[in-house]
Design an enzyme around this catalytic site. Sequence first.
Site, PDB file in Angstrom:
ATOM      1  CG  HIS B 229      85.865 -14.204  19.503  1.00 62.11           C
ATOM      2  ND1 HIS B 229      84.844 -13.661  20.213  1.00 62.11           N
ATOM      3  CD2 HIS B 229      86.595 -13.164  19.022  1.00 62.11           C
ATOM      4  CE1 HIS B 229      84.943 -12.332  20.192  1.00 62.11           C
ATOM      5  NE2 HIS B 229      86.002 -11.998  19.474  1.00 62.11           N
ATOM      6  CD  GLU B 290      87.711  -9.721  17.287  1.00 59.04           C
ATOM      7  OE1 GLU B 290      87.864 -10.924  17.512  1.00 59.04           O
ATOM      8  OE2 GLU B 290      87.239  -8.926  18.115  1.00 59.04           O
TER       9      GLU B 290
END
Lengths: 348, 348
Positions: B229, B290
């Site tokens: 992230h 992701e």
Amino acid sequence: MSQSQPLIIDCHGHYTTAPKALENWRNQQIAGIKDPAAMPKVSDLKISDDELRESIEANQLRLMKERGSDITLFSPRASFMAHHIGDFNVSSTWAAICNELCYRVSQLFPDNFVPVAMLPQSPGVDPATCIPEMEKCIKEYGNVGINLNPDPSGGHWTSPPLTDRHWYPIYEKMVEYDVPAMIHVSTSCNACFHTTGAHYINADTTAIMQLIQGDLFKDFPTLRFIIPHGGGAAPYHWGRYRGLAQEMKKPLLSEHLLKNIFFDTCVYHQPGIDLLTKVIPVDNILFASEMIGAVRGIDPETGSYYDDTKRYVQATGNLSDAQRYQVYEGNVRRVFPRLDARLKSQGR
Amino acid sequence: MSQSQPLIIDCHGHYTTAPKALENWRNQQIAGIKDPAAMPKVSDLKISDDELRESIEANQLRLMKERGSDITLFSPRASFMAHHIGDFNVSSTWAAICNELCYRVSQLFPDNFVPVAMLPQSPGVDPATCIPEMEKCIKEYGNVGINLNPDPSGGHWTSPPLTDRHWYPIYEKMVEYDVPAMIHVSTSCNACFHTTGAHYINADTTAIMQLIQGDLFKDFPTLRFIIPHGGGAAPYHWGRYRGLAQEMKKPLLSEHLLKNIFFDTCVYHQPGIDLLTKVIPVDNILFASEMIGAVRGIDPETGSYYDDTKRYVQATGNLSDAQRYQVYEGNVRRVFPRLDARLKSQGR
């Protein structure tokens, strides 16, 4: 007050330079939790006006003059709030002492410092217990805002989310007095979280996500929160947050959050301020440096203090002069109406 | 492998689309914790190759083709790891099942999926217990990396920091097999932390600050972590982290961290990727999306999927084509040497 010469208002400063006597008294108070005979009296703490003046003139005020800022919204040292220590009585006595010192600083330097209150929070205790201190600070001390700790446990996160009714007594008073809250945690006593490097930033991110999940501002349409440290991770991940709100069938964040939450500029490098001012609407950005705070050094890459955030706000290509006026002054007056009233009463 | 046509390797994908039978089995297992008579056998779970193929072809592989990515490093669904549930035996059985499924996917789609292992972590249990599963995945299943959960409690943060010797057995095996770890938490069972909106991002920030505070890479100079992230809040606050390291008398972050930690590109808007690629050296950035993950919608501001991160990497003005090759392929091969070896054995 003209747009070419805005007042530079730093909405996020803590009294990190209080005379040593304060820390000594606190250490005695902590000792007194286990050994009641050691518990000091409030009257044992003696700090003169000269000591207060010196602690400010040599530090915050000196740097404000060097950097060209005019006013600091000034609250007790955040990491020393330490709401996890002791019970409500311990927190209550400590908050009263710290708030009184910030009030005295604001009296000694009425042109430069305006007080913001810490609350006597304590883990597991009803936040309604904070209201007498809050009202005293607003009504008697002229405080224009409060700092609200979403995690009085100090890194164990045992309180409910900010959207829970648990917190509503505070919100009702905030609305009544028209004061905003900065959402600001204190020291972490969880070894996983460094206080200023992880806990502070995580709390900012956490608060924003709690507010996305809930619908708090439906119940309190005029409630206003400042999320410090540039909003934690949120602006950098604004696409993620817009997308998560969308999955949850919430309104656009411009509707759902941005009428009520504001981001300060405590982001200590140019690319961060560039991102903040690119992603977040200018109406939602308030100037701040948290000086003198977590990061006190000089950046070898620029030769300037990391926390001299005015340099980044000046240098960013994302703001016009009119928008800089908003960030430095206009927005702060709007979000803190009691500050605006006070400044107007001073002819500013 | 030429710079003009790099392999697009997504270093961060989870099997979020596994056939429903997997979730049903897990729910039975959870029921079996309280009621041993209800505990299912591993052999009760039956998922055919056709079901696996379908779950991939209709989802990840379809989107990879649409977006133009070639390979995904593929690990079990992060939020389903849920290491806080049950004891080591529960985690161990569950990890073995999930890792086997990712292995089977990699066998069914050898050109597109390469497995990365989850570990059978359990709160309060010595991480050394994870080593047999880890070794099996590397040696028998061809896994090229692992996911390490710094908080197996699921949002209560009861394990010591990543720099603690507690974790060293894992690090020793990582060095021995030359595999990196992505530092990735699982579901939050703390109501304060939304799983993908707060807990994931906070864990990334927390891990980086732990690594700044410690000196882990003195003990393990070749250890490599991927912080997913986009590194949580860290790149946005890179000045803060450089300044905090400086206050702690640590070396420059380029020395202290960047030989060993890497950031993925799971940041779901252009300004975020622009900041990441401006602040973090290109050698430390690995392409990832992701996908299919936390944010599945289409951004109304762009008309594209939020998590189509390749668009942002393509569009940023901060990277040359040679640097894009690094992000898409070169860095990933360097950080995952077992992936590089596997690709070379395929003539890629």
